[in-house]
Structures are given as C-alpha cells and as structure tokens.
Design an enzyme around this catalytic site. Structure first.
Site, PDB file in Angstrom:
ATOM      1  N   ARG A 201      -7.361  -1.251   8.906  1.00  0.00           N
ATOM      2  CA  ARG A 201      -8.616  -0.538   8.650  1.00  0.00           C
ATOM      3  C   ARG A 201      -9.229   0.099   9.913  1.00  0.00           C
ATOM      4  O   ARG A 201      -9.735  -0.613  10.784  1.00  0.00           O
ATOM      5  CB  ARG A 201      -9.615  -1.512   8.048  1.00  0.00           C
ATOM      6  CG  ARG A 201     -10.741  -0.883   7.270  1.00  0.00           C
ATOM      7  CD  ARG A 201     -11.577  -1.977   6.655  1.00  0.00           C
ATOM      8  NE  ARG A 201     -12.432  -1.470   5.590  1.00  0.00           N
ATOM      9  CZ  ARG A 201     -13.101  -2.252   4.743  1.00  0.00           C
ATOM     10  NH1 ARG A 201     -13.012  -3.555   4.841  1.00  0.00           N
ATOM     11  NH2 ARG A 201     -13.853  -1.729   3.807  1.00  0.00           N
TER      12      ARG A 201
ATOM     13  N   GLU B 156     -12.544   3.182   5.663  1.00  0.00           N
ATOM     14  CA  GLU B 156     -12.546   2.734   7.050  1.00  0.00           C
ATOM     15  C   GLU B 156     -13.856   2.956   7.815  1.00  0.00           C
ATOM     16  O   GLU B 156     -14.246   2.112   8.624  1.00  0.00           O
ATOM     17  CB  GLU B 156     -11.412   3.427   7.813  1.00  0.00           C
ATOM     18  CG  GLU B 156     -10.034   3.012   7.371  1.00  0.00           C
ATOM     19  CD  GLU B 156      -8.984   4.014   7.811  1.00  0.00           C
ATOM     20  OE1 GLU B 156      -9.027   5.177   7.351  1.00  0.00           O
ATOM     21  OE2 GLU B 156      -8.131   3.655   8.621  1.00  0.00           O
TER      22      GLU B 156
ATOM     23  N   ALA C 267      -5.746   5.468   5.602  1.00  0.00           N
ATOM     24  CA  ALA C 267      -6.537   6.526   6.236  1.00  0.00           C
ATOM     25  C   ALA C 267      -7.751   6.901   5.384  1.00  0.00           C
ATOM     26  O   ALA C 267      -8.240   8.028   5.455  1.00  0.00           O
ATOM     27  CB  ALA C 267      -5.685   7.759   6.526  1.00  0.00           C
TER      28      ALA C 267
ATOM     29  N   GLN D  91       0.829  -1.200   0.000  1.00  0.00           N
ATOM     30  CA  GLN D  91       0.000   0.000   0.000  1.00  0.00           C
ATOM     31  C   GLN D  91       0.865   1.253   0.000  1.00  0.00           C
ATOM     32  O   GLN D  91       0.352   2.354  -0.068  1.00  0.00           O
ATOM     33  CB  GLN D  91      -0.882   0.026   1.265  1.00  0.00           C
ATOM     34  CG  GLN D  91      -1.924  -1.067   1.316  1.00  0.00           C
ATOM     35  CD  GLN D  91      -2.605  -1.136   2.671  1.00  0.00           C
ATOM     36  OE1 GLN D  91      -2.541  -2.143   3.341  1.00  0.00           O
ATOM     37  NE2 GLN D  91      -3.277  -0.068   3.085  1.00  0.00           N
TER      38      GLN D  91
ATOM     39  N   PHE E  43      -5.915  -3.899   3.604  1.00  0.00           N
ATOM     40  CA  PHE E  43      -6.578  -3.599   4.890  1.00  0.00           C
ATOM     41  C   PHE E  43      -5.640  -2.967   5.913  1.00  0.00           C
ATOM     42  O   PHE E  43      -5.919  -2.992   7.110  1.00  0.00           O
ATOM     43  CB  PHE E  43      -7.227  -4.872   5.485  1.00  0.00           C
ATOM     44  CG  PHE E  43      -7.956  -5.719   4.486  1.00  0.00           C
ATOM     45  CD1 PHE E  43      -9.076  -5.220   3.832  1.00  0.00           C
ATOM     46  CD2 PHE E  43      -7.520  -6.990   4.171  1.00  0.00           C
ATOM     47  CE1 PHE E  43      -9.742  -5.987   2.881  1.00  0.00           C
ATOM     48  CE2 PHE E  43      -8.175  -7.759   3.221  1.00  0.00           C
ATOM     49  CZ  PHE E  43      -9.298  -7.255   2.579  1.00  0.00           C
TER      50      PHE E  43
ATOM     51  N   THR F 194      -3.360  11.923  10.373  1.00  0.00           N
ATOM     52  CA  THR F 194      -3.051  12.838  11.472  1.00  0.00           C
ATOM     53  C   THR F 194      -1.614  13.352  11.358  1.00  0.00           C
ATOM     54  O   THR F 194      -1.284  14.358  11.961  1.00  0.00           O
ATOM     55  CB  THR F 194      -3.286  12.152  12.832  1.00  0.00           C
ATOM     56  OG1 THR F 194      -2.527  10.951  12.872  1.00  0.00           O
ATOM     57  CG2 THR F 194      -4.763  11.838  13.014  1.00  0.00           C
TER      58      THR F 194
ATOM     59  N   ARG G  50      -4.774   7.705  17.045  1.00  0.00           N
ATOM     60  CA  ARG G  50      -6.099   7.697  16.422  1.00  0.00           C
ATOM     61  C   ARG G  50      -7.150   7.064  17.329  1.00  0.00           C
ATOM     62  O   ARG G  50      -8.332   7.401  17.257  1.00  0.00           O
ATOM     63  CB  ARG G  50      -6.072   7.023  15.042  1.00  0.00           C
ATOM     64  CG  ARG G  50      -7.341   7.268  14.220  1.00  0.00           C
ATOM     65  CD  ARG G  50      -7.220   6.796  12.783  1.00  0.00           C
ATOM     66  NE  ARG G  50      -6.733   7.835  11.885  1.00  0.00           N
ATOM     67  CZ  ARG G  50      -7.513   8.684  11.211  1.00  0.00           C
ATOM     68  NH1 ARG G  50      -8.828   8.625  11.306  1.00  0.00           N
ATOM     69  NH2 ARG G  50      -6.982   9.601  10.432  1.00  0.00           N
TER      70      ARG G  50
END
Lengths: 164, 783
Positions: free
Chosen positions: B357, B728, B526, B212, B243, B457, B325
C-alpha cells in the site's frame, strides 16, 4: 482415533479427533463450519474465536478433545430463523467490515463482551476489550461503532424477549 | 438476486455516489463468505508444505530428503528437478527468483523443497525433516551492510532531475545535510497465502489463489509447468486482505501447488502457517534517505539532492517500480526549483521486498516531510508555514521532478479545510502552554499534507477489461479483471453497472475474478482498481445499452432520443417497459445481450530513461492534523486526536471510501510507530508473529478521530463518475502522527533542534530521542 461428542450451535454432533486435533480443525474440517477462520495460528488475532459454554475462547489453540461434552457456539449459530443476531446486524449496518476475515471473530468477541459487561458499552471499554482481535484492514472505527450499536440492540432485544 | 424483490421506480437501489454496503457484508457477518481454505476439498486432496532453508546466505552442499520421504503420510516430495518448465517466478523476467533453491541460499526461509502428504499436519512435520548441508556465507541483512559489501543492485536505478542542481545548491543561502532511516512493514493480511490447485484434462489446471494479480499467477504457473497460458485458469473470489502482499507473493504458492497437482493428478492445497508466511514472503521496503537541501532564510527550498536506498532483498521482484515511486513522491506537495533524486535498490540476503500500500510512495513522502521539518528548525519557523511556503503553485512553480505539470492542485483548499476543522493554530498554542507546565508528559501536534499520483507508472498496466451478460430474466452477470481484498472494488463496480442499466444493484451478480473470463489483466494495485475496472464495466454496459436502444427504436418505431433508461424500466416513446421485458423482447429478436468492455487510461506516458513524462493521470490530495501525548520517562505515547480531510473526488461510495481513509491512516500509523521488523545477526527474521510484531489494535486508534471527505470537489479528469482512487493515498496521512511525536520531543529543547526521529517511532526510539533532546538542551551535545 477417539470419537468426540459435543453440542455445536444447539445440535449434538460427534466425529473422530486425534489427541492433537484443534477445535478449529474439528469445526472447520469435520463439521464444515468454515465461518470460524484461522488467521495467526497462535491465538493472537482472534479470527478463530468461538464460545465454549458461553465463554469466548480462541479455537486455534484449544484441543478438540478438551471440549468433549461442551456446548459450542460459532458464527453460524447466531442467526435465529433466518434473522441475523443483533450484533451481526449491527456490523452489517455500520460497515463494520472490510475484507471480512476478522469479522466472525470480532462478532463472537463482541457478544462475549456484552455477556460480561452488559449492553451499555462505552467506547473505551470496547477498545480495551478488543485487544485480542486484530483487524488488519484496521477498520476499528466502524467495528467499535458496530459493537456499541449491537450491544444496545441486544439490550432492547433482551427487554423485548423478557416482555414476551 | 433477481428474486422477486419489488423493483424501485423512483430511484434504483445501490446507484453511484451512495453509501452502499459492501456486497459481501451479509455473508461476512453470517460467516458464509468463502475464502479459499473454506471451499469444499475435492476427493483425494493432498496438502503441500514447503521445506525452508535455515541459513540466510549459503551454498548448498547437499540435500538429503530421505527422512522427508519416509515420514508418515507423505505422498511425494518435490524439488527444482521436479519443475517441468522453468524453475523461476520472477515477475520482472530477470530469472532471479527460483521456486525451489538449487545451489545457493539467498535468504533465511527460502524454499528448497515441497512435501505432499495426506494431512496438512503430516506435510508440515515432514517439511522439517530435510537434511541440508550448507557452506555458509556472511549474511547481508540491511542497507548499511549492503553498502559496505558493495552489494549489487537488484534492478536498474532511477534518477529524476530538473534544473541545475550543482549551482542551485551552491547558490542557496543555507544548506544542510541529513539522513533518515525508514522501517519496513509486514502485510499481515489476516488470511495468509494459500493456493488450491485442481488438475484438469489435457495440460489444464485450475488454481484458486488468494492473489491480487490472477494474470501474473497464470503466467508464472504456465512457465513453471511449461504449458501455454490457456491451460492455466486462476480464480479468486475474495482475499482476506492483500495490501500489496498478494501482488507477486502468491506466485510461489500457486506454482508449487500446480506442479504437485499435475504430477500427482490430485487436488493440492498449500497454506503456510503464519510464521512461515511472514518468514517466506516479501514486505514493505526499508529505506535510508540521504539528503542535502538548499534553502533561504525564509525557509523557501532552492534545491534538493537526495539518494533513496532500499533494502530490496534477494531478488528484484517489484523493487524497481517501488523505488521509482519513492522518487515520484519525494516532492509530496512541494516545489523543488532544482532537484536530483536517485534510487539505490540494494540486494540483501533477506526476503524479497515487494508491493505494500503506497508502493514506495510513503517512504518518499515522509522524506519530503523530514526536509520541511529540518528547514523549519533551521530557520526557527513553524513547520506548517514552511509547508505552505513551499507548496506547488497552481499556475507557476507547478512542475514536478519528473517534468509533469500539476493541473489539478487543490492542496490550498485541503489545507484551509484541515486547519479550520482541527482548530490547528489554537490547539498548537494550547499545547505549547501545556508543555511549559508539564514536566514529564509532553504533547505534540503536526499537520501534514498528501499528494499521491494515480496510475501505474508502468504505463501499459493502465488497462482493464470487463465482461457483462444480461440473462433473459433481466438479471445481470458482472465480471472484470479487478480483485476484491476488502477495499470494496466489487461493490463499487456493481454500483456503476446498476447505474448504467438503471437497475437495482441486487439484480447484478458479482462474480469471482478469473483469467478465463477476462484475460491479460493488471494487478489490482496502485489504487487503480475502480478507475480501471469501473470504466471497463461501463464500456461493456454502454455496448449492450446501445444494442437495446437500437432494438427498441426499431421495434416500437420511435426515434432513439425518445428512449431513456429509467429506474428498472425503459421509456420508449410514450410507453414504459420494464427492464426484464425489454431484455426478453431483445433476446427474441436475436439481439446479443453480452459484451466485453475495455478501458485504457488516457493522457499518460513515461520515458524512464529520460525521467520525463506524465506518469500520472491525476493526483489525490489529503491532509491530517494529529496530536500526541508522550511520557518522557518511558517513551510511551498516545495519539489523542486526529483530524483528516481527504479528497476522493465525487465519491462513488462514501461509506467504502471512509473505511479506506480510516483504515489507511491507522495502518500507516502502525508502520510509523509500533510495527518493527527485526533481523538478527544471522540474517533471520525474528519478528514473525503478532506476538513480536505489533500491529495496531482497537485501542491504538486516536481517542478523537474526525474523518471528513473533502466536499464539493470532483475529479478534474473524467475518471469513473468523477471519483478518485482511494486505496493508497490515505495511508500517508499517518505522517502527521510521526511528526506530532517529533514535535513533542522537540519541546524538550524549546523547539531549537530537529529531533531527526527515525521510523518506526517505537517507544524505545522516542525515549532515545527524548534523551538526546534533553542533552542538547543542556548543551552537552552538538546539534
């Protein structure tokens, strides 16, 4: 190494295989039919599902030599004259896929289901029969819809072929 | 394909806001889509396999690889001594994650060496032959053990605070304390980790990696090889699922394959088998949430003070941002007048937990729902009423624990919609009636909301690039930094491009993500893939469109405002010219038909030290109502019905979005119900295959499953075509399954006691909770 002969997707093929060569290896590496996938290596996820003499079998735990003389169908052998099999078409139409890795196994499993249970499949039957196929994108909603639609289309196709 | 398919004149095929099929749908059903293991292997390719530690925590006394080297088919063996650059792949730069362990083992399954052989089977067998002498240390496997051993934190913790927590808690009419244990989750991407490294001239290497985050793999490989980033190219056409499990976890496999490829000057492939993949790679973090809540008799929250401890594993990896998070979502949709939230990212001798996720958000959010549940039982009120009472306000009571004012609150609308669609109140009453008459089988129902913050973030990650070419036949080549893992990013961005040029989507060729075309990309994570890459692609299209307009205005001497992009053609003054004709004419007039596009998310900022800022560009909302049936003799259960209403703004592709909602919900349900990771007393993961780790199958889907995209809404921020991120947020809709189980359990004692169910709510856990509830009802145990 022994030489192995079988029929794959309607064509006679042969190649070398060790005693421990798996059918999925023979299909993917020797015949370069890479639509059959390896997901879990242990016959649980169903990504490697093919038909051996018309029956669904997980090719990641089947020895290639045990299939000598057998007739094997893989995902690549479903389309006819460039036209998708009704079950393939149904998965495409109904968004029955996300990452696509489980898709060939799902389709092979679905066709086997129709072969055993007929073309009028209710949701509960489809869900129960799919216990051996994992979709980790968990897109089961559309997969079940696709199989019901594909089964119905196979029924119509069968009638059409019978009429011809 | 610009293949002569007749072009549409009324409307283009595959524009935005349409249920366009996944771009690879045909290839997937035909078995023609290529994953990395399907690519033709270059001549002379060798297979690499990793030799793993079989202790969880130990000092390495000696490593004897003579038998490995002597094994049949073995070409070479690699250890830390063979790493030409830095033996580290820590994504944080903390140097806490070696490629190959040297003196110490920090988790069971940690790679010590790699072996290259002519066949994969030979490499796999040889990898078992290492003789390693260990000086064993006690494993520190879970949060309790880490706390007991005063284990260090893997990264700097975070505190979010607002208001005077001490006095608000003291001043609250009622207070309660509790604790919730939340399990982890294995990604089980159906395509396992894989890397194919192909050496090139100079110091070059190209790696086909299932990742990813191609840019990070590029950086890690360049560090490992000790070469500049420009020597390393990473390419990924698609993943068979990610994921979050391929955000950092692809680094190890790519780095090992690259080291071997350069050393041997051969192509090298590394694909661990499923069990090894599950043993080696990090997972979703397990959490323990310890909380104190202050509230009043109405059930209104006055203060929340909570600590979020996470099993991070042996290295930091993404544990910092993941635990952050969790805190960012510890409020979910609820206003906490005074609040203190603290993270405790604990080091354990287990695999290094990573992105999955939701990225900590689900753990934080389910904690918030537990708070609500506690208050509901304490005040003998309905949880839905407590939820509504504590919802963020629109004009007031709208500031989060991180001091961001919520400007787009539509939770009231979402709730109204879900209550109506699920007929919630009537069914709740019917279930209560059913439970009165049913001794063994009990039903439960719950309705839970979701508010999820959209943006990385880490503010700097909120940027993206794209590259768009138009060839002289009018066909378009599209590339961007986002990766495709089944979520439909590629098709959505292609829809944006088709819409921008007003050409049919089949004229747009979607190409594999590669660091060679778009550099310095962020992870596709994200939920940000479409927001970022869609905007970057649009910027590239706009640049080319401006050139085409300038050219046409000059060539045909018409004002620019009389030039318009119509389906598959341009109107230039009074004439219409086909898109390929304009393109051809522009080329002949020496107009550049290629552009890069760049986008950075506006408005966001975040000061982590102060815990103040606007980390999120906007929020995505949703709600789910779930009904379950439990067997109180066995703890087994069924999800009988789920209703979902989810906000995706003005959907770019309702078919793809719906798939994300359904899939996210079921995957979340797996996390909270059947998926249980189990380490033994030696610190070994014992659930490393689907035989022991239970992933949802088709029959686990709710019997009735009604999924609706919230209609008539648009993103209040100008995100791509006013859509919202969807990867997500739906995952957390599954909280409703968990609290429906809790509701069913609570019925055994007339809803007088909070079941305090831990997750995953396996049948065993449900059964234990049922027995506890029966004991409470009989007055045998204190609440």
């Amino acid at each position: 190494m022994p030489t192995l002969s079988m029929t794959v997707n309607g064509k006679p093929v042969s190649g070398e295989a060790e005693g421990r060569t798996l059918l999925v290896q023979f299909l993917r590496e020797t015949l370069r039919l890479t639509g059959t996938h390896v997901g879990c290596d242990t016959s649980q996820c169903g990504a490697c599902l093919v038909h051996i003499d018309g029956k669904a079998v997980k090719s990641c735990t089947t020895l290639a030599l045990a299939c000598a003389g057998a007739s094997i169908t893989t995902i690549e052998g479903l389309a006819r004259d460039g036209k998708l099999h009704p079950m393939q078409e149904a998965f495409r139409e109904n968004h029955g896929l996300q990452c696509g890795f489980c898709t060939p196994g799902m389709i092979m499993s679905a066709i086997d289901m129709v072969n055993r249970k007929g073309t009028d499949l209710d949701e509960q039957t489809i869900r129960h029969e799919l216990e051996g196929n994992i979709c980790r994108c968990t897109g089961y909603h559309n997969i079940v819809k696709s199989i019901a639609a594909g089964a119905a289309a196979m029924g119509k196709e069968g009638l059409r072929q019978a009429a011809e | 394909m610009a293949d002569g398919t007749p072009s549409n004149r009324d409307a283009i095929r595959g524009g935005v806001h349409r249920p366009q099929a996944h771009d690879s749908a045909h290839k997937h059903v035909a078995g023609e889509a290529l994953y990395i293991d399907d690519l033709p292997e270059p001549a002379g390719l060798v297979h690499l396999y990793l030799g793993l530690a079989d202790r969880a925590h130990a000092r390495i006394v000696s490593v004897d690889l003579a038998k490995v080297r002597a094994a049949r088919g073995v070409v070479a063996v690699f250890t830390a001594a063979d790493v030409p650059g830095v033996n580290d792949i820590s994504s944080t730069g903390l140097h806490d994650e070696p490629i190959f362990a040297t003196d110490r083992i920090d988790y069971h399954g940690q790679p010590i060496f790699a072996v290259a052989a002519r066949t994969r089977a030979q490499a796999r067998r040889a990898a078992k032959l290492g003789v390693i002498q260990y000086d064993e240390l006690a494993p520190i496997t879970d949060i309790a053990a880490a706390r007991a051993a005063k284990a260090p934190l893997v990264t700097e913790p975070l505190t979010l605070a607002r208001g005077d927590i001490e006095s608000a808690m003291k001043g609250a009419p009622r207070r309660l304390k509790g604790s919730m244990t939340i399990g982890g989750q294995d990604h089980f991407y159906l395509e396992g980790q894989i890397a194919l490294a192909v050496p090139g001239e100079d110091r070059d290497v190209t790696i086909y990696s299932s990742t990813q985050h191609p840019s990070e793999v590029q950086h890690m490989v360049s560090h490992a090889l000790g070469v500049p980033s420009h020597a390393v190219t990473i390419e990924c056409r698609r993943m068979g699922g990610g994921f979050g499990g391929k955000e950092t976890q692809a680094n190890l496999f790519a780095a090992a394959a690259a080291i071997a490829a350069k050393k041997l000057n051969r192509a090298v492939k590394l694909r661990p088998d499923r069990d090894d993949d599950m043993i080696i790679t990090g997972k979703r973090h397990d959490f323990v949430v310890d909380y104190e809540i202050g509230f009043d008799d109405d059930g209104r929250i006055h203060a929340v003070d909570a600590v979020y401890a996470a099993r991070c594993g042996f290295s930091a990896d993404l544990s910092g941002p993941v635990t952050d998070r969790a805190l960012f979502h510890a409020d979910n949709c609820y206003f906490y007048p005074a609040v203190r939230l603290r993270s405790e990212p604990l080091k354990t001798t287990t695999c290094s937990n990573t992105a999955f996720r939701g990225f900590g958000g689900p753990q934080g959010m389910i904690g918030a729902e537990r708070f609500i549940e506690e208050i509901a039982f304490a005040t003998a009120k309905d949880p839905v009423d407590i939820r509504k009472l504590n919802f963020y306000g629109v004009a007031e009571r709208n500031v989060t624990p991180y001091h961001q004012t919520i400007e787009d609150n539509i939770i009231a609308k979402v709730m109204e919609e879900i209550e109506r669609r699920s007929d919630f109140r009537a069914r709740q009453a019917a279930i209560r009636a059913f439970n009165r008459d049913s001794k063994i089988l009990k039903r439960g129902i719950a309705l839970t909301p979701v508010k999820f913050g959209i943006s990385f973030t880490a503010t700097w990650f909120n940027q993206a690039g794209a590259l768009v070419h138009i060839y002289t036949d009018g066909s378009v080549h599209l590339n961007h930094g986002g990766t495709e893992m089944g979520q439909g990013l590629y098709v959505k961005v292609a829809q944006v491009v088709a819409d921008a040029f007003q050409i049919d989507i089949d004229k747009v060729k979607i190409t594999a993500t590669t660091t060679g075309k778009v550099p310095n990309t962020s992870a596709t994570a994200a939920s940000s893939g479409t927001d970022l890459n869609g905007m970057a692609a649009l910027a590239a299209c706009d640049a080319i469109k401006a050139r085409l307009v300038d050219f046409a205005a000059e060539r045909w001497s018409v004002p620019k405002d009389q030039i318009a992009f119509l389906p598959n053609r341009l109107r230039v003054g009074n004439q219409e010219i086909s898109f390929p004709e304009i393109v051809k004419a522009a080329y002949m007039a020496r107009v550049s038909l290629s552009a890069t596009g760049f986008y950075k998310t506006p408005k966001i900022h975040w000061d982590r030290k102060k815990g103040i800022g606007r980390p999120f560009y906007y929020f995505a909302y949703g709600a789910a109502a779930c009904e379950v049936l439990i067997d109180t003799l066995t703890g087994e259960y069924k999800v009988e019905r789920a209703d979902i209403v989810h906000d995706v703004g003005h959907s770019l592709n309702p078919a793809i979005d719906r798939g994300q909602i359904e899939g996210g919900f079921i995957q979340g349900m797996g996390w909270l119900t059947t998926e249980e990771l189990w380490w033994d007393d030696k610190g070994r993961l014992r659930t490393h295959a689907p035989s022991t780790y239970k992933i949802p199958v088709a029959s686990d889907r709710p019997t009735i499953f009604n999924v609706a995209i919230l209609e008539g809404v648009k993103n209040s921020e100008p995100a791509i075509h006013r859509s919202k991120a969807v990867g997500e947020p739906p995952f957390m809709l599954a909280n409703s399954v968990f609290f429906a189980l809790s509701d069913a359990i609570a019925s055994l004692a007339d809803h007088r006691f909070c079941p305090r169910l831990d997750s995953p709510a396996t049948p065993e856990r449900v059964l234990f909770a049922v027995e506890r509830m029966r004991a409470l009802a009989a007055g045998q145990e204190a609440a």
